[in-house]
Design an enzyme around this catalytic site. Structure first.
Site, short mmCIF file in Angstrom:
data_model
loop_
_atom_site.label_atom_id
_atom_site.label_comp_id
_atom_site.label_asym_id
_atom_site.label_seq_id
_atom_site.Cartn_x
_atom_site.Cartn_y
_atom_site.Cartn_z
N ILE A 187 0.84 -1.19 0.00
CA ILE A 187 0.00 0.00 0.00
C ILE A 187 0.89 1.25 0.00
CG2 ILE A 187 -0.23 0.24 2.53
CD1 ILE A 187 -3.31 0.50 1.99
N GLY A 188 0.42 2.32 -0.61
CA GLY A 188 1.19 3.57 -0.61
C GLY A 188 1.68 3.92 -2.01
N GLU A 201 -1.59 -9.01 -1.43
CA GLU A 201 -2.71 -8.81 -0.50
C GLU A 201 -3.73 -7.88 -1.16
OE1 GLU A 201 -1.69 -7.55 3.57
OE2 GLU A 201 -3.18 -6.00 3.23
N GLY A 203 0.32 -6.45 5.92
CA GLY A 203 0.96 -7.66 5.44
C GLY A 203 2.46 -7.51 5.28
#
Ligand SMILES: CC(=O)SCCNC(=O)CCNC(=O)[C@H](O)C(C)(C)COP(=O)(O)OP(=O)(O)OC[C@H]1O[C@@H](n2cnc3c(N)ncnc32)[C@H](O)[C@@H]1OP(=O)(O)O
Ligand SMILES: CCCC(=O)O
Length: 444
Positions: free
Chosen positions: A220-221, A244, A342
């Site tokens: 994420i990001g 994920e 994750g």
């Protein structure tokens, strides 16, 4: 399976009647991201004055929650969250949200082994299909474990969600106690800003390690997503995905034909993931599309499963790293930012995969109150949480370079990390490294 409160079979009730089932002190579960209920939430907020200490577990909140907006002091509703979105972060800043530390892939097991059965789980789902299943949409996560353990299951049907394919993607009507009509609002979108120059510089370094047939996890990001943008400009092919979170960046690569999954050992030909967040375009692409294989998070995220694909490359982001190589990716001291998510499990899974590599990336600096600071530091900010320990750290990349810390002494790590810090901070970092004996005197 936990004993149900109401063994009456699935019955259609109004959202107001559903909210009326809640009593003070109960444990509710709103699930994660796209599955969080909206209509039920609005009705429950209406009952605030009658209720005290209703505990609600949730994760990655994509829209404001009526229960929190109605109760700014948290006297009536207690918000317990397994991974913060920007909205959850602001509620934590306001003192009304609490984080539950988890490795995301272990959550189904926590519900089965350590968490008392939830009183009521309320999940937003797709409308029931011809076989009697309510599809859990692009949010598999731990929702199956939650449904199996809850005393009462309520589904909030909504036609605004994409319907996904995969394993254990639905809840059958025989498992449901009550059905309520949702608002049919389109699924919440996550903005995908274009990569910055720094993102692109870091992504370029990581891409030099990606080869035909690599199996990617994209965290994420902004920075991990920049890798996808740059990959579109490179010649690599036959990429695999076991991740994920499904992002817009992955969708673009899929549309370009770069992802075939042909060389994967697990789920060949499929993109394996547990949830998706992104644009309308992403949701339209995955809707009833069997190329996308949604699975519970204890399939996507457990290291012993991740490692079954060869050449797994895990690409994740951090906010701060110290000269030992410990990454603090989820907090700023006691200010909680996001969660372990994750990250650690993918770092470990990638390490264990044949030819696998993990990358933790970060911009070398950030601005705080108008002052530029180094993200590479001699010591982590006081009370910062370590997301990836030094013993697990492999590649670290900033816009100034990439180093591999595996097999390196403390002094070698410190030197390597200083070499990829912003040049303005290198001298001070080196001085502190000597003063604290991270680098022995006389060491070259
Ligand atoms: C999803 C999967 O596939 S699994 C594995 C991925 N999961 C993880 O890696 C979990 C941990 N990582 C993360 O949560 C994210 O990658 C992050 C937080 C490191 C970066 O995410 P981004 O969305 O790029 O972060 P962004 O730059 O928007 O910053 C988020 C917040 O952190 C704050 N922040 C960022 N860097 C710092 C820092 N060095 N010090 C203090 N605060 C910081 C920002 O100010 C912002 O807070 P705000 O919303 O109040 O302004
Ligand atoms: C929902 C969790 C996202 C992450 O793993 O960071």
């Amino acid at each position: 399976m936990a004993q149900r409160i109401a063994a009456v079979g699935a019955r259609r009730i109004t959202p107001k009647e559903a909210a009326g089932l809640v009593t003070s002190g109960m444990w509710l579960d709103y699930g994660a991201s796209l599955c969080q209920p909206d209509v039920f939430d609005a009705e429950l907020a209406q009952r605030m004055e009658e209720l005290r200490s209703v505990k609600i577990r949730a994760c990655l909140t994509m829209r404001p929650r009526a229960v929190l907006e109605a109760d700014p002091t948290g006297d009536h509703f207690v918000w317990i969250n397994l991974h913060f979105s920007g909205y959850d972060r602001r509620k934590h800043d306001a003192g009304i949200a609490n984080y539950l530390p988890v490795n995301l892939g272990e959550i189904p097991d926590y519900y089965r082994r350590f968490i008392d059965p939830v009183d009521i789980v309320i999940l937003k789902t797709c409308p029931m299909d011809a076989d009697g299943y309510f599809n859990l949409s692009a949010a598999s996560f731990w929702h199956r474990a939650l449904i199996e353990r809850a005393r009462m299951v309520i589904v909030e049907e909504s036609s605004g969600l994409p319907h996904v394919m995969g394993e254990q993607t639905g809840v059958h009507i025989s498992e449901v106690d009550y059905i309520i009509r949702g608002d049919d609002a389109p699924a919440a979108e996550l903005p995908n800003p274009p990569p910055t120059d720094v993102d692109r510089a870091v992504a370029r370094l990581i891409i030099s390690e990606i080869e035909d047939g690599s199996c990617l996890q994209i965290g994420i990001g902004g920075m991990p997503n920049a890798v996808c943008s740059l990959l579109r400009e490179s010649p690599v092919k036959d990429l695999g995905i076991h991740t994920e979170m499904l992002t817009d960046g992955i969708i673009d690569l899929y549309r370009d034909g770069r992802i075939t999954g042909a060389r994967k050992q697990l789920n060949p030909g499929k993109i394996a993931c547990t949830f998706a967040l992104g644009s309308r375009h992403l949701y339209d692409t995955i809707d009833r599309n069997a190329d996308f294989h949604f699975c519970p998070v204890d399939y996507t995220n457990l290291p012993h499963i991740i490692m079954q694909n060869d050449r797994v490359l895990a690409i994740n982001n951090t906010t701060q790293i110290d000269l030992q190589g410990q990454a603090a990716s989820e907090s700023d001291g006691h200010r909680h930012i996001s969660g372990t998510g994750g990250q650690l499990q993918f770092v470990r899974g990638a390490y264990a995969s044949k030819g696998g590599k993990s990358f933790i990336c970060l911009a070398s600096t950030y601005d705080k109150r108008g002052e530029r600071r180094s993200r590479i530091v001699p010591s982590l900010t006081q009370c910062n949480i370590v997301t990836t320990p030094r013993t697990d750290m492999m590649y670290v990349a900033t816009e100034y370079g990439m180093v591999n810390l595996k097999g390196r002494s403390v002094a070698e790590r410190a030197r390597a990390l200083i070499s990829i810090a912003h040049p303005d901070f290198r001298e001070a970092l080196e001085r502190e490294a000597y003063e604290n004996r991270l680098i022995p005197s006389g060491y070259f």
